[in-house]
Design a protein around this motif. Structure first.
Motif, PDB file in Angstrom:
ATOM      1  N   THR A 289      36.734  39.387   1.848  1.00 25.15           N
ATOM      2  CA  THR A 289      35.012  40.144   1.758  1.00 25.15           C
ATOM      3  C   THR A 289      35.032  41.376   1.017  1.00 25.15           C
ATOM      4  O   THR A 289      33.761  41.582   0.494  1.00 25.15           O
ATOM      5  CB  THR A 289      34.030  39.868   2.817  1.00 25.15           C
TER       6      THR A 289
ATOM      7  N   GLU B 278      32.321  43.731  -0.870  1.00 25.07           N
ATOM      8  CA  GLU B 278      32.716  44.366  -0.958  1.00 25.07           C
ATOM      9  C   GLU B 278      32.055  45.460  -1.347  1.00 25.07           C
ATOM     10  O   GLU B 278      31.549  46.913  -1.292  1.00 25.07           O
ATOM     11  CB  GLU B 278      32.679  45.240   0.828  1.00 25.07           C
TER      12      GLU B 278
ATOM     13  N   THR C   2      30.089  33.535  10.931  1.00 28.34           N
ATOM     14  CA  THR C   2      31.018  34.672  10.687  1.00 28.34           C
ATOM     15  C   THR C   2      30.784  35.508   9.495  1.00 28.34           C
ATOM     16  O   THR C   2      30.875  37.177   9.341  1.00 28.34           O
ATOM     17  CB  THR C   2      32.427  34.793  11.648  1.00 28.34           C
TER      18      THR C   2
ATOM     19  N   LYS D 279      27.178  36.497   8.779  1.00 32.16           N
ATOM     20  CA  LYS D 279      27.337  38.423  10.162  1.00 32.16           C
ATOM     21  C   LYS D 279      28.150  39.407   9.216  1.00 32.16           C
ATOM     22  O   LYS D 279      27.091  40.683   8.806  1.00 32.16           O
ATOM     23  CB  LYS D 279      27.560  38.140  10.972  1.00 32.16           C
ATOM     24  N   SER D 280      28.743  39.380   8.641  1.00 32.73           N
ATOM     25  CA  SER D 280      30.137  40.537   8.086  1.00 32.73           C
ATOM     26  C   SER D 280      29.143  40.578   6.918  1.00 32.73           C
ATOM     27  O   SER D 280      29.198  42.088   6.579  1.00 32.73           O
ATOM     28  CB  SER D 280      31.241  39.407   8.423  1.00 32.73           C
TER      29      SER D 280
ATOM     30  N   SER E 251      27.699  44.409   5.864  1.00 33.57           N
ATOM     31  CA  SER E 251      27.716  44.959   4.835  1.00 33.57           C
ATOM     32  C   SER E 251      26.871  45.756   4.251  1.00 33.57           C
ATOM     33  O   SER E 251      26.053  46.929   3.260  1.00 33.57           O
ATOM     34  CB  SER E 251      28.472  44.075   3.806  1.00 33.57           C
TER      35      SER E 251
END
Length: 184
Positions: A4, A8, A154, A157-158, A162
């Motif tokens: 990710t 980000e 997962t 959710k991450s 962010s």
């Protein structure tokens, strides 16, 4: 596993761009970065003002511009006048250009807050687009059997965490700027 970090980084860049945009919004007080958008025709080409002169905030309502080459005074003053979004009228004494910053009216302050909120919304849209890109890539990898269903949850959710963090940064920056604009 799905990384990710690039997404980000794009989100972080969007927030950084938004904060740079906020610096250009007038608050009624003189700040050298107000003139960052000014381009000056010097030495046969368009150049940013900060490359041909030193800009300082001598007083809360006055910017002082000292050209590196005094022969550029007229083109610098013309460049500031041409930037209609600033609405500034510089004057020079042959050595230094003084740019008085007129006080903002209540109506103008409210308009600036509205324009700033539009910039916030544009930044949020950018964040949502990055989120969509990340989720599309994660789903594509799930369909290619590179990540499992649990990993996909997962990852979602991450990414959502962010997004929430970056939205909080946008809100904090906006609230601070709004307070700046509305303070007399």
């Amino acid at each position: 596993m799905f990384d990710t970090k690039p997404y980000e980084a794009r989100m972080s860049a969007a927030v950084a761009h938004f904060q740079e945009e906020l610096k250009r919004v007038r608050t009624g007080r003189a700040h050298p970065s107000m003139l960052d958008s000014v381009q000056v025709e010097a030495y046969g080409q368009k150049m940013p003002l900060n490359q041909v002169a030193n800009v300082t905030a001598a007083e809360p309502q006055l910017l002082t511009i000292t050209p590196f080459n005094p022969s550029n005074i007229q083109v610098i003053a013309a460049g500031i006048r041409q930037d209609q979004s600033l609405g500034l009228n510089p004057s020079d004494d042959g050595r230094v250009i003084r740019v008085p910053i007129p006080p903002l009216t209540e109506e103008r302050r409210k308009l600036l807050v509205k324009q700033t909120s539009e910039k916030v919304e544009a930044a949020r849209i950018t964040l949502r687009n990055v989120r969509q890109d990340a989720l599309k890539e994660a789903k594509r990898r799930k369909e290619a059997k590179a990540v499992s269903e649990d990993d996909l949850k997962t990852i979602e959710k991450s990414i959502d965490a962010s997004i929430a963090s970056f939205n909080a940064q946008l809100d904090a920056s906006f609230k601070e700027k709004e307070k700046d604009i509305l303070t007399l």
